[in-house]
Design a protein around this motif. Sequence first.
Motif, PDB file in Angstrom:
ATOM      1  N   ARG A   1     -10.644 -37.222  56.149  1.00 57.75           N
ATOM      2  CA  ARG A   1     -11.284 -38.310  55.412  1.00 57.75           C
ATOM      3  C   ARG A   1     -12.783 -38.158  55.274  1.00 57.75           C
ATOM      4  N   VAL A   2     -13.451 -37.665  56.297  1.00 58.31           N
ATOM      5  CA  VAL A   2     -14.905 -37.572  56.284  1.00 58.31           C
ATOM      6  C   VAL A   2     -15.269 -36.165  56.732  1.00 58.31           C
ATOM      7  N   TYR A   3     -16.189 -35.537  56.021  1.00 54.92           N
ATOM      8  CA  TYR A   3     -16.640 -34.216  56.425  1.00 54.92           C
ATOM      9  C   TYR A   3     -18.158 -34.223  56.537  1.00 54.92           C
ATOM     10  N   ASP A   4     -18.683 -33.776  57.667  1.00 51.57           N
ATOM     11  CA  ASP A   4     -20.119 -33.712  57.918  1.00 51.57           C
ATOM     12  C   ASP A   4     -20.551 -32.255  57.761  1.00 51.57           C
ATOM     13  N   GLU A   5     -21.180 -31.934  56.623  1.00 54.71           N
ATOM     14  CA  GLU A   5     -21.560 -30.550  56.334  1.00 54.71           C
ATOM     15  C   GLU A   5     -22.561 -29.996  57.337  1.00 54.71           C
ATOM     16  N   GLN A   6     -23.455 -30.838  57.828  1.00 54.23           N
ATOM     17  CA  GLN A   6     -24.475 -30.372  58.762  1.00 54.23           C
ATOM     18  C   GLN A   6     -23.864 -29.903  60.084  1.00 54.23           C
ATOM     19  N   HIS A   7     -22.834 -30.633  60.571  1.00 51.86           N
ATOM     20  CA  HIS A   7     -22.229 -30.298  61.864  1.00 51.86           C
ATOM     21  C   HIS A   7     -20.854 -29.648  61.734  1.00 51.86           C
ATOM     22  N   HIS A   8     -20.369 -29.486  60.517  1.00 50.69           N
ATOM     23  CA  HIS A   8     -19.051 -28.882  60.250  1.00 50.69           C
ATOM     24  C   HIS A   8     -17.936 -29.568  61.033  1.00 50.69           C
ATOM     25  N   THR A   9     -17.917 -30.894  60.990  1.00 53.50           N
ATOM     26  CA  THR A   9     -16.857 -31.672  61.631  1.00 53.50           C
ATOM     27  C   THR A   9     -16.288 -32.659  60.631  1.00 53.50           C
ATOM     28  N   GLY A  10     -15.037 -33.057  60.831  1.00 53.47           N
ATOM     29  CA  GLY A  10     -14.400 -34.036  59.966  1.00 53.47           C
ATOM     30  C   GLY A  10     -13.599 -35.015  60.779  1.00 53.47           C
ATOM     31  N   LEU A  11     -13.592 -36.268  60.395  1.00 50.27           N
ATOM     32  CA  LEU A  11     -12.752 -37.270  61.026  1.00 50.27           C
ATOM     33  C   LEU A  11     -11.449 -37.292  60.254  1.00 50.27           C
ATOM     34  N   SER A  12     -10.338 -37.109  60.950  1.00 44.25           N
ATOM     35  CA  SER A  12      -9.065 -36.916  60.273  1.00 44.25           C
ATOM     36  C   SER A  12      -7.981 -37.825  60.799  1.00 44.25           C
ATOM     37  N   MET A  13      -6.896 -37.885  60.027  1.00 47.16           N
ATOM     38  CA  MET A  13      -5.735 -38.678  60.394  1.00 47.16           C
ATOM     39  C   MET A  13      -4.491 -37.868  60.035  1.00 47.16           C
ATOM     40  N   PHE A  14      -3.509 -37.892  60.905  1.00 44.80           N
ATOM     41  CA  PHE A  14      -2.234 -37.237  60.668  1.00 44.80           C
ATOM     42  C   PHE A  14      -1.162 -38.295  60.888  1.00 44.80           C
ATOM     43  N   THR A  15      -0.336 -38.550  59.893  1.00 43.55           N
ATOM     44  CA  THR A  15       0.660 -39.610  59.988  1.00 43.55           C
ATOM     45  C   THR A  15       2.007 -39.101  59.498  1.00 43.55           C
ATOM     46  N   ILE A  16       3.045 -39.405  60.252  1.00 44.58           N
ATOM     47  CA  ILE A  16       4.424 -39.186  59.809  1.00 44.58           C
ATOM     48  C   ILE A  16       5.043 -40.570  59.694  1.00 44.58           C
ATOM     49  N   PHE A  17       5.541 -40.910  58.494  1.00 39.45           N
ATOM     50  CA  PHE A  17       6.074 -42.253  58.286  1.00 39.45           C
ATOM     51  C   PHE A  17       7.179 -42.228  57.243  1.00 39.45           C
ATOM     52  N   LYS A  18       7.857 -43.360  57.131  1.00 40.54           N
ATOM     53  CA  LYS A  18       8.842 -43.535  56.059  1.00 40.54           C
ATOM     54  C   LYS A  18       8.698 -44.951  55.537  1.00 40.54           C
ATOM     55  N   TRP A  19       9.165 -45.168  54.322  1.00 42.18           N
ATOM     56  CA  TRP A  19       9.099 -46.498  53.724  1.00 42.18           C
ATOM     57  C   TRP A  19      10.310 -47.306  54.149  1.00 42.18           C
ATOM     58  N   ALA A  20      10.067 -48.556  54.535  1.00 38.58           N
ATOM     59  CA  ALA A  20      11.118 -49.503  54.914  1.00 38.58           C
ATOM     60  C   ALA A  20      10.948 -50.748  54.050  1.00 38.58           C
ATOM     61  N   ASP A  21      11.874 -51.676  54.141  1.00 38.19           N
ATOM     62  CA  ASP A  21      11.800 -52.909  53.356  1.00 38.19           C
ATOM     63  C   ASP A  21      10.518 -53.696  53.646  1.00 38.19           C
ATOM     64  N   GLU A  22      10.023 -53.610  54.890  1.00 38.76           N
ATOM     65  CA  GLU A  22       8.825 -54.363  55.291  1.00 38.76           C
ATOM     66  C   GLU A  22       7.535 -53.613  54.990  1.00 38.76           C
ATOM     67  N   GLY A  23       7.626 -52.403  54.458  1.00 39.82           N
ATOM     68  CA  GLY A  23       6.449 -51.568  54.210  1.00 39.82           C
ATOM     69  C   GLY A  23       6.631 -50.229  54.892  1.00 39.82           C
TER      70      GLY A  23
END
Length: 95
Positions: free
Chosen positions: A26-48
């Motif tokens: 989601r976010v990449y800091d070019e000066q420090h070469h770091t990124g804040l990331s998210m990894f999600t495994i999900f499926k859709w259900a009736d409630e979302g």
Amino acid sequence: MNIQLEQLYGIWRHEHNGVITDFNVRVYDEQHHTGLSMFTIFKWADEGSEIIYEWHGIPEIINYPDQISDINLHHLISTEENLTYLKIWHFTITY
């Protein structure tokens, strides 16, 4: 394999049998070469969306000569304990 973190910036999605895997730098800091990331495994259900597994953290790419790269994770917050890395098994760019 020689991968730079900048190459992973964006959303990488895979869907198989109704289960969706998102890897999102989601976010990449070019000066420090770091990124804040998210990894999600999900499926859709009736409630979302129903989260099966998820982590948030800062990835670091470890490249090896003649081997597949590793993604090490720092400052990890996850739904399961003892996750230390992701392995890149396949890397394809599609438009």
